[in-house]
Design an enzyme around this catalytic site. Structure first.
Site, PDB file in Angstrom:
ATOM      1  N   GLY A 327       0.828  -1.206   0.000  1.00 32.28           N
ATOM      2  CA  GLY A 327       0.000   0.000   0.000  1.00 32.28           C
ATOM      3  C   GLY A 327       0.858   1.249   0.000  1.00 32.28           C
ATOM      4  O   GLY A 327       1.959   1.270  -0.559  1.00 32.28           O
ATOM      5  N   SER A 328       0.363   2.287   0.649  1.00 36.15           N
ATOM      6  CA  SER A 328       1.031   3.588   0.591  1.00 36.15           C
ATOM      7  C   SER A 328       2.388   3.606   1.280  1.00 36.15           C
ATOM      8  O   SER A 328       3.148   4.561   1.119  1.00 36.15           O
ATOM      9  CB  SER A 328       0.134   4.655   1.216  1.00 36.15           C
ATOM     10  OG  SER A 328      -1.094   4.685   0.522  1.00 36.15           O
ATOM     11  N   THR A 329       2.695   2.566   2.070  1.00 36.41           N
ATOM     12  CA  THR A 329       4.022   2.544   2.707  1.00 36.41           C
ATOM     13  C   THR A 329       5.110   2.441   1.640  1.00 36.41           C
ATOM     14  O   THR A 329       6.285   2.651   1.917  1.00 36.41           O
ATOM     15  CB  THR A 329       4.169   1.371   3.688  1.00 36.41           C
ATOM     16  OG1 THR A 329       3.952   0.147   2.989  1.00 36.41           O
ATOM     17  CG2 THR A 329       3.154   1.477   4.814  1.00 36.41           C
ATOM     18  N   PHE A 330       4.691   2.092   0.419  1.00 39.46           N
ATOM     19  CA  PHE A 330       5.642   1.916  -0.671  1.00 39.46           C
ATOM     20  C   PHE A 330       6.031   3.257  -1.296  1.00 39.46           C
ATOM     21  O   PHE A 330       6.987   3.358  -2.054  1.00 39.46           O
ATOM     22  CB  PHE A 330       4.986   1.016  -1.722  1.00 39.46           C
ATOM     23  CG  PHE A 330       5.908   0.521  -2.790  1.00 39.46           C
ATOM     24  CD1 PHE A 330       6.987  -0.320  -2.482  1.00 39.46           C
ATOM     25  CD2 PHE A 330       5.714   0.875  -4.117  1.00 39.46           C
ATOM     26  CE1 PHE A 330       7.828  -0.783  -3.465  1.00 39.46           C
ATOM     27  CE2 PHE A 330       6.566   0.410  -5.103  1.00 39.46           C
ATOM     28  CZ  PHE A 330       7.619  -0.421  -4.786  1.00 39.46           C
TER      29      PHE A 330
END
Lengths: 641, 381
Positions: A327-330
């Site tokens: 998800g957005s942690t990427f």
């Protein structure tokens, strides 16, 4: 009796001659016998003596004490405990059932144990000791010991068995041992005679399995004299063998305990706490968990069924085995790829109108109304998707992948845990090989927000966060020392990156946790010097965006959160996933914050570390946690030979 | 005045006979028996009442019987020979009919206080009847074919009965013991040539009959012969006895492991350690020195019998002495050869050492005859 003197003399003379002949023959035969004795007892004596020794002497293997496993502070995680058991010898007992009945008046023994004992006794020779019951308390053992005169054939006995004093806390990391099975033997190419001992305990999962070779030690042996029936008459001598090597892990038991307890408040979750400087995995938590001690003795079918049938998969070490869309942690990695390739400048802004159009397809931002103009810091702070759609189109998947791999995405770390996953960091070649299709720009857009083909484990996200925080290519390690020899820290050298770019990313993460519009602001740390920088992530399980409350558990989004702290002097990196927990900022961020605070304090954090309006809630939450208080340091640490 | 009467006067009478007993022979018998007690004590693991004590009691009874028989003039026993033979034969038929099954073969008659083996009795009775026969027969007719047939029948009858039990060892002992008496009586060398040729023929027949409907021996007897020929062929089955026996015996070395220190017999690797295989324990614990010593004492006993017979002008007395001596010799020679792997395992005990009532009693009675013949011998001028 009409016999003449002459006849008598003739007859006597003949008898004399014949008896001399007979006597000579007899002496000759006796001579042969004597010669044979000389042959056997003098000439070939050594040979026969050897055969005689082989006859009467048996070698019995002695299982060495298995190496112990400690946490970083020397608290034992796996030890060998005394197994108090009661054994019965049929020939000494006489009436077995009467003897067992007497025993039952003394200590509690279940009907099933009695039944099993009687069955085994019937199968064995009368002199073979049969275990009636094991894992008894010292009191039970003492009760039997003082009453032995009244209990014919029944004796208390002590053996060694594996014990995990912290039970479920380390079920997934340390793993467990179990009786060696035929299946195990067929799988491993090992001629260690120990494996031939029935019910010999070998590591089945986790560190116990991966370090089996070191932990097991070398077999000892005793030479015993046996009779023709195999009964042991006496012990001639013994060689104790070499006990297994002790291991010290990098984990910290109080933190591990808190992590497990905190994760258990979610239905199914995992977390990794990693030391930013050394790569030490200080905690690797999973929820739900199980008691590894149940496996040591052989788990019952119903207990095992409960574990495998549970939809929250208690047996899985999700922290390292689970591959989830990050998800957005990427997004940090995508930003870095753009910065490093010079396709994004630090002060550049991109307009978010709520979606990006690609051909006839619309890629939405999570905020339908759009974010407006965003710079890099804001894009991280508010997790704007459109910003990254744009970056993905500029940079392309191969450069994103190249950058991401530097941070451990797609890398299988060499850690002694079962089924450590490599996740997936896709690129064009990967898709061609895997699916036989060309990479499309839409795939890049999905990848840029950590969806689509990208898969990573909580461990990889922790490593990523640690590398962002430290700027080094630090590798995770789980084993601190083997047999007292420290394992080296690997990867402490700096990453091949522009430090300024990294600082920008860190600033963005700081904004996530510490500014009002940040997605992680609700889970901030207010205490001076402990401030945290993080990033939330919400990875979709289904492609259509729906309201999480309306769908069954299995279809809800995974909540993720990665963070490191303190911001200005990073110590720990934490990654948390709450499976199907909903949004990362609501489901995962509070968990990550609590774990981080515990890690920084080394104990339950004071309420002052929390934002003032959260303190009541937190106090209530802490009160509900079932934390362990009895961390005893190793008392029976073996002295080395 | 006949020669006979003249010499009779020199035969001791009354209690003075005791002085004329063959005391060295008796001492040798005692020596063997004592070795037996020691070994029985040892194989019982240091327990005297398991085997050693009953054996001592039997030896005491045997000694009493021996002295009693020795006191009675030998010609009385000559007159008893026919009765002894017929009784033994009747008992052998008896075990066929009402015998108790023991150790896989019908060999005993339960007399209540002891179990009697008629085949043991027959060993002595056969020697007596043959000696009596040749005493009665004109010396010139000994090699006459007509007069060779009756003793052959006398030997064949009990042999066949014993073979039927089946007890190969005793049958061989009967044939060889009876043959020894005939040999000493002076049966011509021609017959012995024929007998040896016949023996070889029989062995051939026995082997060629194997597996055919007219098979001459029982399967287990064939197996024992196989085992004898190649003990290693079946080390845990029928070859087990002999292999283990040889290991124990050979491991004794020069001086043995010491009294009560034998590991093989103590750990039950040896079968029938207190009966047929007791020599193995002795050889293991006392080594070559002990085994040869026992052999020497045995030979001493046989030599005393032969010397006594050679001094005896009385044909019956001399022949009985030689017959008993040879029977005794056959006992220990076959037993020792068996445990050393020189002969098949045929179930012959070590005389006066192996645990067993009837063998000891019968042997002591036999030596009673030898003593009687010695005391009442016709001395030459």
């Amino acid at each position: 009796m009409k016999r003449t003197n002459r006849d008598t003399e003739t007859s006597a003379g003949r008898v004399t001659r014949r008896s001399l002949v007979l006597g000579s023959v007899q002496l000759g035969i006796a001579g042969v016998l004597g010669w044979r004795m000389q042959q056997m007892q003098v000439e070939q004596a050594d040979q026969f003596r050897l055969l005689a020794e082989e006859n009467r002497i048996n070698m019995r293997l002695l299982a060495p004490a298995r190496g112990m496993i400690f946490d970083r502070n020397g608290i034992p995680l796996a030890e060998n405990s005394q197994n108090y058991r009661i054994v019965i010898v049929r020939e000494d007992a006489g009436d077995v059932e009467a003897a067992l009945e007497k025993l039952r008046q003394l200590i509690y023994i279940g009907d099933d144990e009695i039944e099993r004992t009687l069955k085994e006794i019937a199968r064995r020779s009368s002199f073979v000791p049969v275990t009636v019951t094991d894992q008894r308390s010292w009191d039970d053992l003492a009760a039997v010991a003082v009453n032995t005169p009244a209990l014919p054939g029944i004796t208390p006995d002590v053996g060694l068995t594996r014990n995990y004093p912290l039970g479920p806390d380390y079920a997934h990391v340390v793993g467990y041992v179990g009786p060696v099975s035929d299946y195990d033997l067929s799988k491993i190419d090992d001629d260690d005679p120990l494996l031939q001992i029935p019910k010999f305990q070998i590591g089945k999962t986790g560190v116990e399995q991966k370090y089996e070779h070191d932990l097991r030690g070398k077999a000892g042996a005793k030479r015993i004299e046996v009779n023709a029936a195999g009964r042991v008459m006496r012990e001639l001598d013994r060689d104790e063998g070499v006990p297994g090597t002790d291991l010290q892990l990098t984990v910290e038991s109080k933190l591990q305990n808190f992590t497990e307890a905190r994760l258990a408040l979610g239905l199914s979750a995992a977390a990794v706490v990693m030391d930013v400087q050394t790569g030490d995995l200080v905690a690797v938590g999973n929820a739900p968990t199980f008691d590894p001690n149940k496996f040591v003795r052989g788990i019952s079918v119903s207990d095992y069924g409960d574990l495998t049938g549970n939809k929250y998969r208690p047996l899985a070490n999700k922290a390292v085995q689970g591959a989830y869309p990050p998800g957005s942690t990427f997004k940090m990695l995508v930003s870095l790829a753009a910065l490093e390739s010079g396709l994004l400048s630090s002060d550049e802004t991109i307009y978010c109108g709520g979606y990006t159009e690609l051909g006839n397809r619309r890629f939405h931002c999570w905020k339908r109304g759009g974010h407006g103009r965003m710079n890099l810091e804001q894009s991280l702070q508010q997790s704007c998707d459109v910003f990254y759609y744009e970056l993905a189109q500029r940079v392309g998947i191969d450069r994103i992948a190249e950058q991401a791999r530097k941070f451990g995405i797609g890398e299988e770390f060499d850690l002694p845990m079962s089924a450590v996953t490599s996740g997936v960091m896709p690129d064009k070649a990967w898709k061609r090989e895997r699916y036989g299709q060309e990479w499309r720009v839409g795939d890049s857009l999905n990848a840029a927000i950590g969806q689509g083909y990208v898969l990573s484990s909580p461990l990889q996200l922790a490593v990523m966060t640690a590398r962002i925080a430290s700027g080094t290519r630090i590798k995770p390690r789980l084993v601190k020392s083997i047999d007292g020899v420290e394992t080296p820290v690997v990867g402490a050298e700096p990453l091949d990156l522009n430090e300024g770019h990294l600082r920008l990313i860190r600033k963005g993460m700081y904004a996530v946790s510490n500014t009002g519009r940040g997605t992680g602001y609700g889970s901030r740390i207010e205490r001076e010097g402990f401030t945290m920088a993080g990033k939330s992530g919400t990875s979709q399980v289904r492609s259509v965006v729906v309201n999480n409350a309306d769908v069954p558990w299995e279809e809800r989004d995974h909540g993720l959160f990665v963070c490191y702290a303190p911001y200005d002097n990073p110590k720990y990196a934490v990654s948390v996933i709450v499976e199907h927990g909903g949004g990362g900022s609501s489901a995962a961020a509070p968990v990550a914050r609590d774990i981080m605070l515990f890690a920084l304090h080394g104990e339950l954090p004071p309420l002052e570390s929390y934002p003032s309006n959260d303190r009541g809630k937190i106090e209530e939450l802490f009160a509900g946690l079932d934390l362990r208080s009895d961390f005893r340091p190793s008392e029976n640490r073996r002295s080395r030979v | 005045m006949s020669y006979l009467e003249n010499n009779l006067k020199r035969v001791p009478t009354g209690l003075s006979k005791v002085l004329y007993l063959n005391w060295p022979l008796f001492l040798l018998l005692c020596a063997v028996a004592c070795a037996g007690f020691l070994m029985l004590y040892s194989v019982a693991g240091g327990s005297i009442d398991r085997w050693a004590e009953p054996q001592m009691e039997r030896f005491a009874v045997g000694c009493a019987a021996m002295f009693l028989i020795a006191m009675v003039p030998i010609w009385f026993w000559r007159n008893m020979a026919g009765l002894a033979y017929l009784t033994s034969l009747a008992l052998l038929v008896g075990v066929e009919v009402a015998g108790t099954v023991g150790m896989g073969a019908q060999r005993w008659i339960d007399l209540g206080f002891m179990r009697l083996q008629p085949s043991e009795l027959m060993k002595i009775a056969l020697v007596m009847i043959l000696a009596a026969y040749y005493d009665w027969l004109d010396v010139k007719k000994v090699s006459n074919p007509i007069w060779v047939i009756p003793p052959l029948i006398l030997i064949a009858l009990p042999t066949l009965l014993v073979l039927k039990q089946p007890d190969l060892g005793t049958a061989l002992l009967l044939i060889m013991g009876g043959g020894a008496v005939m040999f000493c009586a002076g049966v011509s060398w021609w017959y012995w040539g024929i007998a040896i040729a016949g023996g070889v023929g029989t062995v051939t027949a026995v082997f060629s009959s194997r597996g055919t409907p007219w098979q001459l021996l029982k399967d287990y007897q064939y197996r024992r012969i196989d085992t004898f020929l190649d003990p290693a062929s079946d080390p845990l089955g029928s070859g087990y006895h002999i292999t283990q026996s040889k290991i124990a015996l050979g491991s004794g070395g020069w001086t043995g492991r010491g009294f009560m220190q034998g590991t093989q017999s103590r750990l039950n690797f040896l079968p029938e350690k207190h009966t047929d295989f007791i020599f193995t324990t002795l050889a293991e614990e006392f080594g070559f020195v002990g085994a040869v010593s026992l052999l020497a004492v045995y030979i001493g006993i046989v030599v005393f019998c032969i010397v006594s017979a050679m001094q005896n002008r009385d044909r019956f007395g001399a022949l009985v002495t030689l017959g008993i001596g040879t029977t005794f010799f056959l006992f220990f020679a076959v037993n020792m050869a068996m445990v050393m792997g020189l002969a098949p395992v045929v179930g012959v005990p070590l005389p006066l050492v192996s645990y067993g009532g009837s063998a000891m009693l019968v042997l002591m009675c036999g030596f009673g005859l030898v003593q009687s013949a010695h005391v009442h011998r016709l001395r030459s001028r």
